[in-house]
Scaffold this motif. Structure first.
Motif, PDB file in Angstrom:
ATOM      1  N   THR A   3       0.790  -1.217   0.000  1.00  0.00           N
ATOM      2  CA  THR A   3       0.000   0.000   0.000  1.00  0.00           C
ATOM      3  C   THR A   3       0.827   1.274   0.000  1.00  0.00           C
ATOM      4  O   THR A   3       0.441   2.254  -0.617  1.00  0.00           O
ATOM      5  N   VAL A   4       1.974   1.303   0.652  1.00  0.00           N
ATOM      6  CA  VAL A   4       2.730   2.542   0.806  1.00  0.00           C
ATOM      7  C   VAL A   4       3.799   2.697  -0.269  1.00  0.00           C
ATOM      8  O   VAL A   4       3.912   3.754  -0.884  1.00  0.00           O
ATOM      9  N   GLU A   5       4.585   1.693  -0.499  1.00  0.00           N
ATOM     10  CA  GLU A   5       5.725   1.808  -1.390  1.00  0.00           C
ATOM     11  C   GLU A   5       5.344   2.193  -2.828  1.00  0.00           C
ATOM     12  O   GLU A   5       6.040   2.992  -3.433  1.00  0.00           O
ATOM     13  N   PRO A   6       4.270   1.673  -3.415  1.00  0.00           N
ATOM     14  CA  PRO A   6       3.925   2.085  -4.779  1.00  0.00           C
ATOM     15  C   PRO A   6       3.609   3.576  -4.907  1.00  0.00           C
ATOM     16  O   PRO A   6       3.845   4.166  -5.956  1.00  0.00           O
ATOM     17  N   VAL A   7       3.116   4.186  -3.838  1.00  0.00           N
ATOM     18  CA  VAL A   7       2.816   5.620  -3.877  1.00  0.00           C
ATOM     19  C   VAL A   7       4.102   6.410  -4.070  1.00  0.00           C
ATOM     20  O   VAL A   7       4.199   7.290  -4.938  1.00  0.00           O
TER      21      VAL A   7
ATOM     22  N   ILE B 174       6.856  25.273   5.282  1.00  0.00           N
ATOM     23  CA  ILE B 174       5.482  25.493   4.816  1.00  0.00           C
ATOM     24  C   ILE B 174       5.384  25.251   3.312  1.00  0.00           C
ATOM     25  O   ILE B 174       4.449  24.605   2.835  1.00  0.00           O
ATOM     26  N   GLU B 175       6.355  25.753   2.556  1.00  0.00           N
ATOM     27  CA  GLU B 175       6.330  25.559   1.108  1.00  0.00           C
ATOM     28  C   GLU B 175       6.508  24.090   0.728  1.00  0.00           C
ATOM     29  O   GLU B 175       5.849  23.594  -0.176  1.00  0.00           O
ATOM     30  N   VAL B 176       7.400  23.394   1.432  1.00  0.00           N
ATOM     31  CA  VAL B 176       7.607  21.965   1.153  1.00  0.00           C
ATOM     32  C   VAL B 176       6.351  21.179   1.497  1.00  0.00           C
ATOM     33  O   VAL B 176       5.937  20.294   0.742  1.00  0.00           O
ATOM     34  N   ASN B 177       5.714  21.487   2.624  1.00  0.00           N
ATOM     35  CA  ASN B 177       4.463  20.808   2.976  1.00  0.00           C
ATOM     36  C   ASN B 177       3.387  21.060   1.936  1.00  0.00           C
ATOM     37  O   ASN B 177       2.637  20.152   1.574  1.00  0.00           O
ATOM     38  N   THR B 178       3.311  22.290   1.453  1.00  0.00           N
ATOM     39  CA  THR B 178       2.323  22.620   0.426  1.00  0.00           C
ATOM     40  C   THR B 178       2.614  21.856  -0.862  1.00  0.00           C
ATOM     41  O   THR B 178       1.700  21.301  -1.484  1.00  0.00           O
ATOM     42  N   GLN B 179       3.879  21.802  -1.251  1.00  0.00           N
ATOM     43  CA  GLN B 179       4.242  21.079  -2.470  1.00  0.00           C
ATOM     44  C   GLN B 179       3.948  19.585  -2.309  1.00  0.00           C
ATOM     45  O   GLN B 179       3.433  18.946  -3.229  1.00  0.00           O
ATOM     46  N   TRP B 180       4.268  19.012  -1.144  1.00  0.00           N
ATOM     47  CA  TRP B 180       3.997  17.602  -0.888  1.00  0.00           C
ATOM     48  C   TRP B 180       2.493  17.324  -0.956  1.00  0.00           C
ATOM     49  O   TRP B 180       2.056  16.354  -1.564  1.00  0.00           O
ATOM     50  N   ASN B 181       1.690  18.179  -0.336  1.00  0.00           N
ATOM     51  CA  ASN B 181       0.236  18.009  -0.374  1.00  0.00           C
ATOM     52  C   ASN B 181      -0.297  18.100  -1.795  1.00  0.00           C
ATOM     53  O   ASN B 181      -1.219  17.370  -2.158  1.00  0.00           O
ATOM     54  N   LEU B 182       0.282  18.968  -2.593  1.00  0.00           N
ATOM     55  CA  LEU B 182      -0.141  19.095  -3.985  1.00  0.00           C
ATOM     56  C   LEU B 182       0.167  17.818  -4.771  1.00  0.00           C
ATOM     57  O   LEU B 182      -0.675  17.318  -5.519  1.00  0.00           O
ATOM     58  N   PHE B 183       1.356  17.265  -4.584  1.00  0.00           N
ATOM     59  CA  PHE B 183       1.693  16.019  -5.262  1.00  0.00           C
ATOM     60  C   PHE B 183       0.796  14.879  -4.802  1.00  0.00           C
ATOM     61  O   PHE B 183       0.378  14.044  -5.603  1.00  0.00           O
ATOM     62  N   CYS B 184       0.485  14.831  -3.510  1.00  0.00           N
ATOM     63  CA  CYS B 184      -0.421  13.792  -3.005  1.00  0.00           C
ATOM     64  C   CYS B 184      -1.824  13.968  -3.580  1.00  0.00           C
ATOM     65  O   CYS B 184      -2.487  12.983  -3.918  1.00  0.00           O
ATOM     66  N   LEU B 185      -2.257  15.201  -3.707  1.00  0.00           N
ATOM     67  CA  LEU B 185      -3.564  15.477  -4.302  1.00  0.00           C
ATOM     68  C   LEU B 185      -3.613  15.001  -5.751  1.00  0.00           C
ATOM     69  O   LEU B 185      -4.582  14.351  -6.170  1.00  0.00           O
ATOM     70  N   VAL B 186      -2.569  15.288  -6.501  1.00  0.00           N
ATOM     71  CA  VAL B 186      -2.499  14.842  -7.892  1.00  0.00           C
ATOM     72  C   VAL B 186      -2.521  13.312  -7.967  1.00  0.00           C
ATOM     73  O   VAL B 186      -3.229  12.733  -8.790  1.00  0.00           O
ATOM     74  N   HIS B 187      -1.777  12.663  -7.074  1.00  0.00           N
ATOM     75  CA  HIS B 187      -1.754  11.204  -7.054  1.00  0.00           C
ATOM     76  C   HIS B 187      -3.146  10.638  -6.793  1.00  0.00           C
ATOM     77  O   HIS B 187      -3.587   9.709  -7.473  1.00  0.00           O
TER      78      HIS B 187
END
Length: 71
Positions: free
Chosen positions: A21-25, A44-57
């Motif tokens: 479940t985790v590794e393929p992400v 804050i910017e890194v967290n925002t960028q990470w959240n954006l990539f997770c949203l896209v995924h």
């Protein structure tokens, strides 16, 4: 002592679930999306960028699920 705990059937089951479940992400984000490094610097910017990539995924997963079911 620690090794016996890792080799227990319960720990093996949990670890096998994690691999499924985790590794393929992270593999998808790194290889397919191209997230090898963060381009921003502050936390804050890194967290925002990470959240954006997770949203896209997650949107890609939903799109594949919805459009795959229609075919």
């Amino acid at each position: 002592m620690q090794m016996a705990r890792i080799d227990s059937p319960e720990c093996r089951r949990r670890y096998s679930e994690r691999m499924g479940t985790v590794e393929p992400v992270f593999g998808n984000l790194r290889c397919n999306v191209g997230l090898n490094r963060f381009t921003l610097h502050s936390q804050i910017e890194v967290n925002t960028q990470w959240n954006l990539f997770c949203l896209v995924h997650n949107i890609e997963k939903l799109a594949h699920c919805v459009y795959g079911a229609r075919r």
